[in-house]
Write an enzyme that holds these catalytic residues in place. Structure first.
Site, PDB file in Angstrom:
ATOM      1  N   ILE A  64       0.745  -1.428   0.253  1.00 64.05           N
ATOM      2  CA  ILE A  64       0.153   0.099   0.034  1.00 64.05           C
ATOM      3  C   ILE A  64       0.759   1.250   0.016  1.00 64.05           C
ATOM      4  O   ILE A  64       1.827   1.672   0.876  1.00 64.05           O
ATOM      5  CB  ILE A  64      -1.012  -0.016   1.232  1.00 64.05           C
ATOM      6  CG1 ILE A  64      -1.817  -1.402   1.147  1.00 64.05           C
ATOM      7  CG2 ILE A  64      -1.914   1.138   1.161  1.00 64.05           C
ATOM      8  CD1 ILE A  64      -2.345  -1.668  -0.178  1.00 64.05           C
ATOM      9  N   GLU A  88      -6.783   6.992 -11.923  1.00 67.01           N
ATOM     10  CA  GLU A  88      -5.643   6.330 -11.555  1.00 67.01           C
ATOM     11  C   GLU A  88      -4.772   6.028 -12.638  1.00 67.01           C
ATOM     12  O   GLU A  88      -3.525   6.185 -12.845  1.00 67.01           O
ATOM     13  CB  GLU A  88      -5.999   4.933 -10.658  1.00 67.01           C
ATOM     14  CG  GLU A  88      -4.831   4.098 -10.134  1.00 67.01           C
ATOM     15  CD  GLU A  88      -5.405   2.852  -9.425  1.00 67.01           C
ATOM     16  OE1 GLU A  88      -6.449   3.023  -8.810  1.00 67.01           O
ATOM     17  OE2 GLU A  88      -4.462   2.244  -8.998  1.00 67.01           O
TER      18      GLU A  88
END
Ligand SMILES: Cc1cc2nc3c(=O)[nH]c(=O)nc-3n(C[C@H](O)[C@H](O)[C@H](O)COP(=O)(O)OP(=O)(O)OC[C@H]3O[C@@H](n4cnc5c(N)ncnc54)[C@H](O)[C@@H]3O)c2cc1C
Length: 387
Positions: A162, A248
């Site tokens: 992450i 994204e």
């Protein structure tokens, strides 16, 4: 080739970004981020204060109000990457392109009012957690569960890889709220740093982007109140993910092209300076031909990605088009970086040189945000009409 997507406002904004770069993107700062494995909060807050971070937060919540005009973010990417600070560009991208848009597009008014003003100032740093140790490309295989209990959910599971995961205060987290793997079995919860049972784990040691944290996290009976269910709707996790995917992927494409441009500029400067056999490296026919190839590729990359930026602004960048942009630009970026690094000789391999760091950073562009194989799958399914 001259680009034509910017107007005076964007060029005035570029001056702001350059001023920030001059003050904050020093050799010392870059070395510190690399050593710490993260960008310090003071720099993030200074960027927000300067008006170059928090661009995607609406004006009424204290941000730049530029979520639809990606040209401003493109300018930020160009300038920060040209300064050899890919990690900083990455940290900005996670906040402005990944975390904030979920709240802007899909948050309830209460969620927006609670989080967006503090995200605009970088008091709150966000992250997006989808990937798990056992599921990356195949997101329906995730195992993090959110079981409905009185007043909220109990979350159990783990996430990995992450970005901004060690420093994030707010994690937009993809979880399973239903049985099986139908799209409506998934939801998105907003997990807050400090919730009992929510642990940020070690920062992962990476090939590149050393100055931007990538971390594991785990959840053990984390109680997440109903008010933290994104948009207040259960079972919409997949649709919510799909909504933000074009941005994204565009964001990775723009970062890739900015890196290709920077690599070309560094290489032209270096090869016209350094000498061998009594000539400049740039005077060898091989070097000139390589530079010509790269110059044309970079022109084509900008022409393509600029068009995608405009399409995004007009609400016309489809998931398939964004997937095309993502895989094509990042594949070309990789070729450009490799060609350029070669022209630096041994210095190209030394991380003191920005070309070496940019080369290492570039490698993950073909992997994350949906791997390039998955991007080709999305594009080709649409082409041949396969579901
Ligand atoms: C530095 C870094 C930062 C990241 N940041 C984040 C983040 O912020 N948030 C987040 O949620 N995730 C993040 N990721 C995770 C990233 O998105 C995944 O690593 C990526 O989607 C691939 O998943 P995987 O690693 O599980 O590989 P796998 O899915 O196991 O894939 C392994 C290989 O198989 C190929 N493959 C898989 N399925 C198919 C198929 N159907 N057809 C053909 N080939 C296939 C893949 O392309 C790949 O080459 C990050 C990863 C890295 C390395």
């Amino acid at each position: 080739m001259e680009r034509d997507i910017y107007d005076e406002d964007h060029e005035a904004f570029r001056d702001l970004v350059r001023d920030f770069v001059k003050r904050y993107v020093t050799n010392e700062a870059r070395a510190r981020w690399d050593a710490d494995g993260e960008v310090d909060r003071a720099t993030m807050r200074a960027a927000a204060e300067a008006g170059i971070l928090g661009l995607s937060v609406p004006e009424e919540h204290g941000g730049g109000g530029m979520l639809r005009d990606y040209r401003f973010r493109t300018v930020v990417n160009e300038e920060i990457v040209a300064a050899g600070a890919g990690s900083l560009a990455g940290a900005f991208g996670i906040q402005d392109d990944l975390a904030v848009p979920y709240l802007v597009h899909m948050g309830t008014p209460e969620q927006q009012a609670k989080w967006l003003p503090r995200m605009a100032t970088a008091e709150v740093i966000g992250a997006l957690a989808m990937t798990e140790p056992g599921a990356g490309s195949d997101l329906r295989g995730i195992r993090t569960t959110a079981k409905k209990v009185d007043g909220g959910y109990l979350v159990n599971g783990a996430k990995t890889f992450i970005s901004s995961g060690a420093t994030a205060d707010l994690v937009v987290t993809f979880v399973k709220t239903g049985e099986g793997n139908r799209p409506d079995a998934f939801s998105i919860l907003l997990l807050e740093d400090g919730m009992p049972g929510f642990e940020h784990h070690r920062k992962l040691e990476k090939l590149g982007f050393h100055g931007h944290d990538t971390a594991e996290m785990s959840f053990t009976d984390v109680f997440v109140p109903d008010e933290n269910l994104l948009g207040g709707v259960e079972g919409h996790g997949f649709i919510q993910l799909m909504t933000n995917l074009p941005l994204e992927r565009l964001s990775i494409g723009v970062a890739a092209v900015a890196a290709a441009q920077a690599a070309f500029d560094w290489t032209l400067a270096y090869t016209t300076e350094r000498q061998a056999f009594g000539e400049r490296i740039a005077d060898f026919q091989n070097t000139r031909f390589r530079l010509a190839d790269v110059a044309a590729t970079v022109d084509a990359l900008w022409a393509y990605v600029d068009r995608a930026v405009v399409a995004y602004g007009n609400g016309k960048l489809s998931a398939e088009e964004a997937a095309k942009v993502k895989f094509w630009t990042t594949e070309r970026e990789w070729e450009v970086l490799d060609t350029c690094l070669q022209l630096f000789g041994g210095y190209g391999y030394i991380t003191e040189y920005p070309i070496a760091r940019a080369f290492a950073d570039a490698r993950v562009h073909r992997i994350y945000g949906g791997s390039n194989e998955i991007m080709r799958d999305i594009v080709s399914r649409k082409l041949v009409g396969r579901r």
